[in-house]
Scaffold this motif. Structure first.
Motif, PDB file in Angstrom:
ATOM      1  N   TRP A  45     -62.892  62.549 -70.960  1.00  8.00           N
ATOM      2  CA  TRP A  45     -63.725  62.583 -69.759  1.00  8.00           C
ATOM      3  C   TRP A  45     -64.592  63.833 -69.718  1.00  8.00           C
ATOM      4  CZ3 TRP A  45     -62.763  66.256 -65.812  1.00  8.00           C
ATOM      5  CH2 TRP A  45     -61.566  66.963 -65.929  1.00  8.00           C
ATOM      6  N   ARG A  46     -64.093  64.943 -70.267  1.00  9.79           N
ATOM      7  CA  ARG A  46     -64.903  66.168 -70.324  1.00  9.79           C
ATOM      8  C   ARG A  46     -66.113  65.969 -71.254  1.00  9.79           C
ATOM      9  NH1 ARG A  46     -59.597  68.122 -70.372  1.00  9.79           N
ATOM     10  NH2 ARG A  46     -59.083  69.609 -68.715  1.00  9.79           N
ATOM     11  N   GLU A  47     -65.873  65.361 -72.394  1.00  5.98           N
ATOM     12  CA  GLU A  47     -66.961  65.112 -73.341  1.00  5.98           C
ATOM     13  C   GLU A  47     -67.993  64.161 -72.746  1.00  5.98           C
ATOM     14  OE1 GLU A  47     -64.803  65.514 -77.680  1.00  5.98           O
ATOM     15  OE2 GLU A  47     -64.374  63.723 -76.491  1.00  5.98           O
ATOM     16  N   ILE A  48     -67.527  63.173 -72.008  1.00  2.30           N
ATOM     17  CA  ILE A  48     -68.441  62.217 -71.366  1.00  2.30           C
ATOM     18  C   ILE A  48     -69.355  62.947 -70.384  1.00  2.30           C
ATOM     19  CG2 ILE A  48     -68.566  60.273 -69.755  1.00  2.30           C
ATOM     20  CD1 ILE A  48     -65.911  59.268 -71.064  1.00  2.30           C
ATOM     21  N   LEU A  49     -68.761  63.759 -69.537  1.00  2.76           N
ATOM     22  CA  LEU A  49     -69.552  64.471 -68.522  1.00  2.76           C
ATOM     23  C   LEU A  49     -70.518  65.448 -69.163  1.00  2.76           C
ATOM     24  CD1 LEU A  49     -66.756  65.099 -65.872  1.00  2.76           C
ATOM     25  CD2 LEU A  49     -68.664  63.490 -65.707  1.00  2.76           C
ATOM     26  N   THR A  50     -70.091  66.115 -70.230  1.00  4.31           N
ATOM     27  CA  THR A  50     -70.963  67.079 -70.903  1.00  4.31           C
ATOM     28  C   THR A  50     -72.102  66.382 -71.634  1.00  4.31           C
ATOM     29  OG1 THR A  50     -69.001  68.454 -71.226  1.00  4.31           O
ATOM     30  CG2 THR A  50     -70.967  69.094 -72.412  1.00  4.31           C
ATOM     31  N   TYR A  51     -71.895  65.157 -72.020  1.00  3.43           N
ATOM     32  CA  TYR A  51     -72.965  64.416 -72.685  1.00  3.43           C
ATOM     33  C   TYR A  51     -74.107  64.113 -71.714  1.00  3.43           C
ATOM     34  CZ  TYR A  51     -75.286  61.016 -75.682  1.00  3.43           C
ATOM     35  OH  TYR A  51     -76.212  60.363 -76.451  1.00  3.43           O
ATOM     36  N   PHE A  52     -73.751  63.727 -70.491  1.00  4.71           N
ATOM     37  CA  PHE A  52     -74.773  63.283 -69.539  1.00  4.71           C
ATOM     38  C   PHE A  52     -75.342  64.406 -68.671  1.00  4.71           C
ATOM     39  CE2 PHE A  52     -72.522  59.224 -70.340  1.00  4.71           C
ATOM     40  CZ  PHE A  52     -73.608  58.470 -70.743  1.00  4.71           C
ATOM     41  N   PHE A  53     -74.619  65.511 -68.529  1.00  2.00           N
ATOM     42  CA  PHE A  53     -75.098  66.646 -67.736  1.00  2.00           C
ATOM     43  C   PHE A  53     -75.125  67.883 -68.621  1.00  2.00           C
ATOM     44  CE2 PHE A  53     -72.925  63.763 -64.796  1.00  2.00           C
ATOM     45  CZ  PHE A  53     -73.930  63.534 -63.858  1.00  2.00           C
ATOM     46  N   GLN A  54     -76.062  68.795 -68.376  1.00  6.71           N
ATOM     47  CA  GLN A  54     -76.208  69.961 -69.251  1.00  6.71           C
ATOM     48  C   GLN A  54     -75.925  71.257 -68.506  1.00  6.71           C
ATOM     49  OE1 GLN A  54     -80.101  70.786 -70.700  1.00  6.71           O
ATOM     50  NE2 GLN A  54     -81.126  70.382 -68.769  1.00  6.71           N
ATOM     51  N   ASN A  55     -75.424  72.235 -69.271  1.00  7.31           N
ATOM     52  CA  ASN A  55     -75.179  73.586 -68.748  1.00  7.31           C
ATOM     53  C   ASN A  55     -74.317  73.570 -67.493  1.00  7.31           C
ATOM     54  OD1 ASN A  55     -76.854  74.577 -70.827  1.00  7.31           O
ATOM     55  ND2 ASN A  55     -78.672  74.298 -69.556  1.00  7.31           N
ATOM     56  N   ILE A  56     -73.213  72.861 -67.561  1.00  2.17           N
ATOM     57  CA  ILE A  56     -72.339  72.725 -66.402  1.00  2.17           C
ATOM     58  C   ILE A  56     -70.989  73.379 -66.664  1.00  2.17           C
ATOM     59  CG2 ILE A  56     -73.366  70.619 -65.450  1.00  2.17           C
ATOM     60  CD1 ILE A  56     -71.150  69.061 -66.955  1.00  2.17           C
ATOM     61  N   THR A  57     -70.299  73.737 -65.592  1.00  2.00           N
ATOM     62  CA  THR A  57     -68.912  74.176 -65.668  1.00  2.00           C
ATOM     63  C   THR A  57     -68.094  73.252 -64.796  1.00  2.00           C
ATOM     64  OG1 THR A  57     -69.266  75.748 -63.849  1.00  2.00           O
ATOM     65  CG2 THR A  57     -69.428  76.611 -66.109  1.00  2.00           C
ATOM     66  N   LEU A  58     -66.836  73.123 -65.144  1.00  2.00           N
ATOM     67  CA  LEU A  58     -65.904  72.307 -64.380  1.00  2.00           C
ATOM     68  C   LEU A  58     -65.020  73.256 -63.601  1.00  2.00           C
ATOM     69  CD1 LEU A  58     -64.991  69.345 -63.952  1.00  2.00           C
ATOM     70  CD2 LEU A  58     -63.296  69.749 -65.743  1.00  2.00           C
ATOM     71  N   GLU A  59     -65.100  73.223 -62.276  1.00  2.00           N
ATOM     72  CA  GLU A  59     -64.392  74.189 -61.467  1.00  2.00           C
ATOM     73  C   GLU A  59     -63.472  73.508 -60.474  1.00  2.00           C
ATOM     74  OE1 GLU A  59     -66.987  77.124 -59.847  1.00  2.00           O
ATOM     75  OE2 GLU A  59     -68.072  77.410 -61.726  1.00  2.00           O
ATOM     76  N   SER A  60     -62.475  74.256 -60.042  1.00  2.00           N
ATOM     77  CA  SER A  60     -61.502  73.753 -59.088  1.00  2.00           C
ATOM     78  C   SER A  60     -61.890  74.202 -57.684  1.00  2.00           C
ATOM     79  CB  SER A  60     -60.106  74.263 -59.436  1.00  2.00           C
ATOM     80  OG  SER A  60     -59.150  73.749 -58.540  1.00  2.00           O
TER      81      SER A  60
END
Length: 448
Positions: A431-446
């Protein structure tokens, strides 16, 4: 001898104690520095050789700020572990404005509820709603609302339901924890039969989108809500939650997509036309920094990857007149396309006046196949809706007869392709790879 031994023992004790104090002091200093950063950064390494086609698709990730070396890829995230948060997320409440059965109005002539084992109906004249907001709290089975028609019939809502009388009818607002809300969004926006990793990506997108809307307060002043339950925001409560979609929400609990510490508007749509779009198709002067048009061939075997429909000339002539055209219709032409291939401007040529229609939504609305048949890639014929399936299309004009539209994809095309995500998950993408494919320069935060 005893004094000497005691002396040495005391010195040893003091030295050890001093050492521990120094160690704790250093740890505290490091901890303070880490807190100032906001979140700990974790490097996730994906080792091992990918299949050749998967490696080729990942080449595009280089432009997302991801370093690629040798046979591995290194992704940097700012994140908490799956399912772990700061303990605050579950307490955050979202207010959802419930639409009527057709999802065209916020106002209900009456509301029928099933709560605590009994059925109640409230109307405009019910004494319980005169001069005040009626607040009802359900039990663990929720509150069923048979007066609203949804795919799950009747729909069930958790948390509280508020009924407020207005001059136009009754407003119905569901207030509940954000994570519980997402359990009603994910199965309504993505089939529960989809791959777990795709459902988890969907959960993160839905959570991030909801947080953005809660911060924007677009419905607060007029209705006292954060979002509604329709495609205007995110579909909520159409399908009941199930174990698989609940697990996707729980495994990503509290996690949102951010850029520079702020949540992004995590758009998603059904099926791509082979390329995704940016918000420039909605008139933005410059695409949002986290959006980028990317190649997407993962979903190109899906039924909606291509389609066609024929719209009778008379229907278009009537719409042209309603839009300001004067006289008989003489032609329709595509004027502009975005870099991704989406149509962003068309010219409607009338006998006495030519009009320009611009914007993805406006064009899809003007060329709506409502009441007509749309043929999908696999030959399936479906009933057309109020919007053209997408703005990726070409036109074949038969003067005074009809306009044939040859299109690709389903939805606005911005952000994550849901069918693309599911096909990626089948190929082994996380799921991380999927999100990084479609969105750029992002971080995943809590969320805090």
């Amino acid at each position: 001898m005893k004094k000497t031994r005691f002396f040495y023992e005391m010195n040893y004790f003091l030295i050890v104690l001093l050492g521990w104090l120094l160690l704790f002091g250093k740890a505290g200093e490091v901890n303070r520095k880490e807190k100032n950063k906001g979140m700990a950064e974790e490097t996730i390494s994906m080792e091992g050789k990918r299949e050749q086609d998967k490696e080729e698709r990942f080449n595009i990730l280089q432009s997302f700020g991801i370093s690629s070396a040798g046979i591995g890829l290194s992704l940097k995230w700012t994140e908490a572990e799956d399912g772990k948060t700061d303990g605050k997320t579950g307490d955050r409440l979202i207010r959802v404005l419930l639409t009527d059965s057709d999802q065209k109005s916020y106002y209900h002539p009456s509301v029928t509820l099933q709560i605590h084992g009994e059925e109640r109906t409230y109307t405009f004249d019910s004494p319980e709603v005169q001069g005040k907001t009626l607040i009802l709290k359900g039990d663990e089975d929720g509150i069923a609302v048979p007066s609203i028609k949804r795919a799950q019939n009747p729909p069930v809502y958790y948390g509280t339901l508020e009924i407020k009388k207005t001059g136009q009818g009754l407003l119905l607002i569901n207030e509940l924890p954000l994570e519980t809300y997402l359990k009603g969004v994910v199965p309504s926006e993505m089939p529960s039969a989809y791959e777990e990793q795709a459902l988890m990506a969907q959960a993160v997108c839905a959570r991030t989108y909801a947080v953005c809307q809660m911060e924007e307060n677009s419905l607060q002043e007029e209705y006292g809500a954060d979002v509604d339950d329709s495609v205007n925001y995110q579909v909520y409560g159409n399908f009941a939650a199930d174990e698989k979609t609940n697990r996707a929400v729980e495994k990503t609990k509290g996690q949102i997509l951010c850029q520079n510490g702020k949540p992004i508007t995590a758009y998603y749509f059904s099926t791509s036309a082979g390329q995704t779009s940016t918000d420039e198709i909605w008139g933005a002067d410059k695409a949002a920094a986290y959006l980028k048009s990317v190649e997407c061939d993962f979903d190109q075997d899906m039924p909606w990857s291509s389609w066609n429909v024929e719209i009778p000339w008379q229907i278009l002539e009537n719409r042209a007149a309603e839009s300001g055209g004067d006289g008989s219709l003489k032609g329709i032409q595509i004027e502009k396309k975005s870099t991704s291939g989406a149509v962003t401007g068309i010219k409607v040529i009338a006998e006495n006046r030519t009009i320009q229609i611009e914007g993805e939504y406006e064009i899809r609305q003007f060329l709506s196949p409502a009441g007509l048949s749309v043929t999908e890639k696999d030959g399936t014929v479906v009933k057309g809706g109020s919007l053209l399936p997408s703005s990726y299309f070409d036109l074949k004009v038969k003067l005074d007869q009809m306009v044939q539209i040859l299109g690709k994809g389903y939805g606005h095309g911005i952000g994550m392709s849901q069918n693309g995500a599911n096909e990626m998950a089948k190929e082994g993408y996380t799921w991380r790879e999927i999100l990084t494919y479609f969105f750029q320069n992002i971080t995943l935060e809590s969320m805090e």
